[in-house]
Design an enzyme around this catalytic site. Structure first.
Site, PDB file in Angstrom:
ATOM      1  N   ASP A  81       0.499  -1.044   0.151  1.00 12.87           N
ATOM      2  CA  ASP A  81      -0.023   0.094  -0.029  1.00 12.87           C
ATOM      3  C   ASP A  81       0.581   0.867   0.342  1.00 12.87           C
ATOM      4  OD1 ASP A  81      -2.343   1.518   0.586  1.00 12.87           O
ATOM      5  OD2 ASP A  81      -1.748   1.926   2.301  1.00 12.87           O
TER       6      ASP A  81
ATOM      7  N   ASP B  77      -6.391  -1.169   5.317  1.00  8.90           N
ATOM      8  CA  ASP B  77      -6.345  -2.136   3.816  1.00  8.90           C
ATOM      9  C   ASP B  77      -6.517  -3.846   4.739  1.00  8.90           C
ATOM     10  OD1 ASP B  77      -4.980  -0.846   2.790  1.00  8.90           O
ATOM     11  OD2 ASP B  77      -3.295  -0.517   3.495  1.00  8.90           O
TER      12      ASP B  77
END
Length: 749
Positions: free
Chosen positions: A424, A626
């Site tokens: 990410d 996430d």
């Protein structure tokens, strides 16, 4: 309900796998995992079962439950045990001298001369051997209990061998008492006694070595102090940690440790929290701030309210996670357990067949008995049982000390197979410390008014980008407006109404959703060049401003990516940010593969697509936004504060928010699996080599075993495996360069 229980009496993998099978057969036990090295059983059960019921099951299986496991109460080395080994060492030497001294041409004690005084000689050996049998009674008891429960283990092999030798010698003593003096040559008391001594000695050495494997866990436990300071009736009073209750106001002075997790109610100080955050610089804490047990107070007086005590504390959660990880089993360990469960009965059959064959070939009782006992003793699967769990416990402990928490041993095994690592962007490759950078204002309203409206809406959002606006509003003392009709637009942005103006704040996809044409591409490019995430401000379906929010790249990101690429890992950036900004960040850190403009809910679909291409995927994210993609990936790695670990759903947690730990994690996984394979090879090789020797198949070349040498050989095989596992402590802490790691990977493949 899940509990970790301390087990006493396990000695080999047949013990642990036998107990595990027995527990899993019981009604209302949902799942049970037994750890040989840690001497624990993790049991998941449902009502009406209680811990007492489980303790009874453990007892029925031939072992003893010591109640719920508590690392703070781990048993320390018992001085009595050391003294007993010294005493029995002298008794063993005396026994060997009396029974075998004449073979070594040593002076014979007249009264104990086997030819002149056979009755005194045999009774003396009987008495000395009885002492050893009492000393090893726990082995004999365990061996036959497990045989009764159809889970024969190492103790079963030793018990049958020892008692067979003893009973045959006892029969010989009886015949001597009846006047048949020739039986004096058929006494094998020393074999029974010395086998027990070497088995006990081997276990003592094993226990010392196992304690070495637990040192990292013990270090974590000892981070917290044993005592706390509390104000009682106006006086500062020292109390033990178990006396602390939630809500108590405790005191910390310079040089002391914070006793429990809590919140400061008075005072300020600089605290060293390096053990939990990895930050070596002391952090200033004042009223209202959280404190973590084990933090060191450098320079101030603090009063803090106790909030998380005992098993609720951060350190307890870390220790619990490490213990749960060591309690799970890698696939290769399950194979070893299965082999051990078959191996013990097979050895018993081989030993019995050896007796039948030797008697049919008219070999002497002396040789037959030697072979029978030697086979049983030398084939004990101690080294096989220790091969995997020792390596796992050592590596899990090393990872814990490095601030890498792994939730299961299966994860440790899978990490070395990872070929694709997905990162990410915000909060992972970057610090996530978003700052206001620049605004393009397309209205006649002053900047501060537009920003006041934007900050008023962002104040209601939980998205990480909102922190930049909250900080900006606070620093510039902006006015807050009343916001109505606030709504979160998943993956697009947010909206709210201020003074009858409908205001949208979001990304480029928001414009597509609202069907608004973007006529500010030039300004957008300028913000993207500065690696800014762009917030589009839309009022009444018209773009009124572009705001650039910029993050800073983690200092270790570039070197981490470089090392991963050097070691043939595919690295991908997966972000919801626009492609231009994502490319700029990717170029700076060395990532070539980018997947941008992805909604949070769609990230896990991208992970699935990679997995469908037969990739073993590791996803690295912040552990909150996430969560779905971390769960979908084969390995989910989150960068998170240690205080959040109890609620974290990823497979691996990097406590220090340090991306470079990923490289260390992969190296440790590689070395651990290699070490396990080495251990299993030596364990199998040892048994494959020693059983034929014990059977006398190499006697033609004068290579033979007797029970005493067999028991010593068994002990040495376990020590070899233990030392190899402990070697991980050295090789996993070596700061080897990437070339060495790459070379090792090629050799493994």
């Amino acid at each position: 309900m899940k509990k970790l229980i301390k087990i006493e009496g396990m000695t080999c993998s047949a013990c642990s796998s036998g107990l595990e099978k027995y527990l899993n057969k019981q009604e209302h036990i949902l799942d049970a995992h037994v750890n040989l090295v840690m001497s624990t059983a993790e049991v998941e059960y449902e009502e009406p079962l209680t811990l007492d019921d489980i303790a009874e099951f453990v007892k029925e299986a031939g072992f003893e439950s010591k109640g719920e496991y508590d690392p703070l109460e781990e048993e320390k080395e018992n001085k009595y045990q050391k003294i007993s080994f010294i005493i029995f060492a002298f008794l063993a030497i005396a026994l060997i001298y009396i029974s075998m001294g004449h073979m070594m041409k040593l002076p014979v004690i007249p009264i104990l001369n086997m030819h002149h005084h056979p009755k005194i000689y045999s009774v003396t050996l009987l008495i000395l051997t009885m002492i050893f049998l009492i000393y090893g009674w726990n082995i004999i008891k365990s061996g036959f209990k497990n045989l009764i429960h159809k889970t024969p283990n190492m103790d079963t092999l030793v018990s049958i061998g020892v008692l067979s030798s003893f009973l045959y010698s006892l029969f010989g003593t009886y015949m001597i008492m009846k006047g048949k003096m020739n039986y004096v040559n058929n006494l094998y008391y020393e074999s029974s006694a010395i086998v027990i001594y070497f088995v006990k000695l081997g276990r003592f050495i094993d226990s010392l070595s196992k304690n070495k494997t637990k040192e990292a866990i013990k270090d974590l436990v000892t981070i917290t102090p044993n005592k706390a300071m509390k104000m009682v009736n106006g006086k500062e009073t020292i109390i033990t940690l178990d006396m602390v209750k939630k809500g108590d106001i405790l005191i910390s002075k310079p040089g002391t440790k914070i006793a429990v997790d809590g919140t400061i109610t008075n005072g300020s100080a600089h605290l060293d929290e390096a053990f939990i955050t990895g930050e070596s610089t002391p952090v200033k804490k004042e009223k209202g701030d959280k404190v973590v047990a084990g933090s060191i107070n450098y320079d101030g007086y603090l009063e803090y309210k106790a909030e998380k005590i005992g098993k609720e504390s951060t350190i307890s959660n870390i220790v619990k996670m490490v213990l749960e990880a060591t309690n799970s089993k890698v696939k290769i360990a399950l194979l070893a357990d299965k082999i051990s469960s078959i191996f013990v009965p097979t050895v018993m059959i081989i030993a019995i067949l050896s007796v039948i064959v030797n008697l049919l070939l008219h070999h002497s009782i002396h040789d037959t008995m030697n072979i029978f006992v030697s086979v049983l003793v030398v084939a004990c699967p101690c080294s096989l049982g220790l091969a995997t769990p020792l390596a796992v416990v050592v590596s899990e402990g090393i990872c814990a000390k490095k601030g890498i928490l792994i939730k299961s041993s299966e994860t440790m095994e899978l990490i070395q197979k990872v070929d694709t690592i997905v990162f990410d962007k915000t909060g992972t490759l970057t610090y996530g410390n978003l700052k206001f950078n620049r605004m393009y204002n397309y209205t006649e309203q002053p900047d501060h008014k537009i920003l006041s409206k934007v900050c008023s809406i962002e104040e209601k959002s939980l998205h990480p980008i909102s922190t930049a606006f909250k900080e900006y509003a606070s620093s510039n003392e902006l006015k807050y407006y009343e916001v109505t009709d606030f709504k979160n637009l998943d993956g697009l942005g947010i909206k709210g109404t201020i003074e009858e103006e409908e205001i949208y704040l979001g990304n480029e996809k928001l414009l597509d959703k609202l069907k608004i044409e973007n006529s500010h591409k030039k300004d957008e490019r300028e913000l993207s060049k500065n690696a800014c995430s762009i917030v589009y401000v839309v009022i009444n379906k018209e773009i009124v401003a572009l705001i650039g929010i910029r993050d800073s790249i983690r200092s270790e990101t570039k070197s981490t990516i470089s090392n991963l690429l050097k070691n043939n890992k595919k690295v991908i950036m997966l972000t919801g940010d626009n492609e231009k900004t994502a490319k700029i960040i990717a170029e700076k850190v060395g990532i070539k593969d980018i997947i941008s403009n992805v909604l949070p809910k769609d990230k896990n679909e991208k992970i699935k697509e990679l997995q469908q291409d037969n990739k073993i995927v590791m996803m690295v994210g912040d552990g909150i936004n996430d969560a779905p993609s971390l769960a979908t990936a084969d390995i989910g790695v989150s960068l998170g504060n240690g205080t959040d670990i109890a609620n974290n759903s990823s497979d691996v947690i990097l406590l220090f928010d340090d991306l470079s730990k990923i490289n260390e994690l992969i190296q440790i996984s590689n070395k651990t699996i290699r070490n396990i394979k080495q251990n299993l090879f030596w364990a199998f090789f040892y048994n494959a080599l020693m059983i034929p020797i014990a059977l006398g198949l190499l006697s033609k070349w004068k290579i033979i075993l007797n029970p005493m040498i067999a028991s010593l050989a068994m002990t040495l095989s376990s020590i070899t495996v233990i030392l190899n596992a402990l070697r991980l402590r050295i090789i996993c802490n070596d700061k080897e360069n990437d070339y060495v790691w790459k070379k090792e990977r090629k050799e493994d493949n």
